[in-house]
Write a protein that holds these residues in place. Structure first.
Motif, PDB file in Angstrom:
ATOM      1  N   VAL A  75      56.399  24.748  61.088  1.00 21.47           N
ATOM      2  CA  VAL A  75      56.784  23.796  62.130  1.00 21.47           C
ATOM      3  C   VAL A  75      58.020  24.325  62.854  1.00 21.47           C
ATOM      4  CG1 VAL A  75      57.491  21.428  62.639  1.00 21.47           C
ATOM      5  CG2 VAL A  75      55.909  21.880  60.753  1.00 21.47           C
ATOM      6  N   LYS A 132      60.574  23.551  66.632  1.00 19.05           N
ATOM      7  CA  LYS A 132      60.814  22.611  67.724  1.00 19.05           C
ATOM      8  C   LYS A 132      61.813  23.187  68.703  1.00 19.05           C
ATOM      9  CE  LYS A 132      64.673  19.689  66.202  1.00 19.05           C
ATOM     10  NZ  LYS A 132      65.121  18.293  65.982  1.00 19.05           N
ATOM     11  N   TRP A 159      57.260  20.029  69.836  1.00 17.56           N
ATOM     12  CA  TRP A 159      56.927  20.483  68.497  1.00 17.56           C
ATOM     13  C   TRP A 159      55.870  21.569  68.566  1.00 17.56           C
ATOM     14  CZ3 TRP A 159      59.918  19.139  64.566  1.00 17.56           C
ATOM     15  CH2 TRP A 159      60.688  17.978  64.696  1.00 17.56           C
ATOM     16  N   TYR A 184      53.270  23.945  65.972  1.00 16.52           N
ATOM     17  CA  TYR A 184      52.711  24.145  64.638  1.00 16.52           C
ATOM     18  C   TYR A 184      51.926  25.452  64.640  1.00 16.52           C
ATOM     19  CZ  TYR A 184      53.488  19.132  65.130  1.00 16.52           C
ATOM     20  OH  TYR A 184      54.034  17.908  65.409  1.00 16.52           O
TER      21      TYR A 184
END
Length: 356
Positions: free
Chosen positions: A284, A286, A336, A338
């Motif tokens: 993850v 950001k 975000w 992924y």
């Protein structure tokens, strides 16, 4: 987001086995080799060649008129070709690189050349970060982004996101005029999410590998710049450790182009997407400014960039979110990202990322 309880594992270190050389004849006389000493190394000249056409007008006035750059090893210099060369361009080249490093060649017809490919219309040899059409069935297709070029047993492959493909699917160029090749392996069950590959005890995120037909090829490059860019970066290797919190990465999808400024916040995470599928063993990241990724960027390369502009593979984009209605991140609504760690791709698939 919750982290998985999957077993962590280490990437094997590179090992090289050597066999002792047989005894050679006794040397009774030594001859010292002679080599010509040149002012500029090949590496330095190649760096100039790769940089000069990518500069902006602010950095190099008149650069938009340059069309070709190559190393002239015999003269120990870089030659740039153009239809016309304003005095300001010649002066700027000399000031930036030195008058003995770069030579300008006036080439009639140079301005007639047009880019043969870009992020939206890639052709062989294929780059990462380009738009691809993935056929899940003979009547159903989706738009995604090619990831990194892959090399195995002397053949070219490419890696993208598993949710973009099916195990018996195929990849074409956007116009469908170019059949790139079949999907040979993926670790995603459509409608469900990550699945374990045969022989593996852990989940490998969201990955797919497709072969490039023998009449075509891939190459260790990824597109940089915006969504219609024809500029690219060399892929110079892959990150030799797992992603960890604080790592900074870029991504380059066909819908939003190159986006940097991402910072890793979690690893080995489980992501439950709004459509009901679940990705396992994910990274993850950001960011709180600039554009977010959107649908169609799936499968894109995730990478870091060194000081010379070359890329190192870090992963394959699976999905993202945030940014609100304007698709732009902020402190209260960050973007975000992924992605699957490139180490998992190297473990899941035969072969490895292709690089220069």
């Amino acid at each position: 987001m919750e982290t998985t309880g999957e077993e962590s594992f280490e990437m094997p270190e590179d090992t090289t086995e050597t066999t002792p050389a047989p005894d050679g004849p006794t040397v009774t006389e030594q001859v010292a080799p002679r080599a010509e000493v040149v002012e500029h190394s090949v590496t330095a000249l190649e760096s100039v060649r790769d940089e000069v056409l990518q500069l902006s007008e602010a950095e190099l006035p008149g650069v938009s008129g340059l069309r070709i750059a190559f190393v002239d090893a015999a003269e120990n210099r870089v030659v740039v070709e153009t239809e016309t060369a304003a005095p300001a361009l010649v002066t700027a080249l000399g000031e930036r690189y030195g008058t003995d490093t770069v030579a300008v060649s006036l080439t009639p017809g140079a301005d007639m050349m047009e880019p043969q490919a870009n992020r939206q219309n890639d052709t062989s040899p294929y780059y990462g970060g380009s738009r691809i059409k993935s056929w899940l069935t003979t009547s159903s297709a989706s738009w995604c982004t090619a990831g990194f070029s892959w090399r195995y047993s002397g053949k070219w492959y490419m890696v993208t996101a598993g949710h973009c493909t099916s195990g018996n699917g195929a990849i074409t160029n956007p116009s469908e005029s170019d059949y790139i090749g079949p999907v040979v392996r993926d670790n995603w069950k459509n409608g469900y999410g990550s699945v374990k590959l045969s022989g593996q005890s852990y989940y490998s995120g969201d990955l797919s590998l497709y072969r490039v037909n023998s009449d075509s090829a891939a190459t260790p490059r990824i597109y940089k710049g915006g969504k219609t860019s024809s500029s690219s970066r060399l892929v110079h290797g892959y990150w030799r450790r797992w992603a960890q919190s604080g790592d900074k990465v870029c991504t380059g999808g066909m819908m939003t182009g190159e986006l940097c400024g991402w910072k890793v916040t979690a690893t080995q995470a489980t992501i439950h997407y709004s459509g009901g599928t679940t990705a396992k063993n994910m990274v993850v990241a950001k960011k709180t400014s600039g554009s977010c990724t959107i649908k169609g960027d799936s499968g894109a390369p995730v990478y870091t960039v060194d000081s010379s502009g070359q890329a190192y593979a870090k992963g394959i984009l699976s999905g993202g979110g945030g940014g609100g209605s304007d698709n732009s991140g902020g402190l209260l609504d960050p973007c975000w990202l992924y992605f699957t760690d490139i180490g998992l791709a190297n473990s899941a698939f035969p072969g490895t990322v292709a690089w220069y």
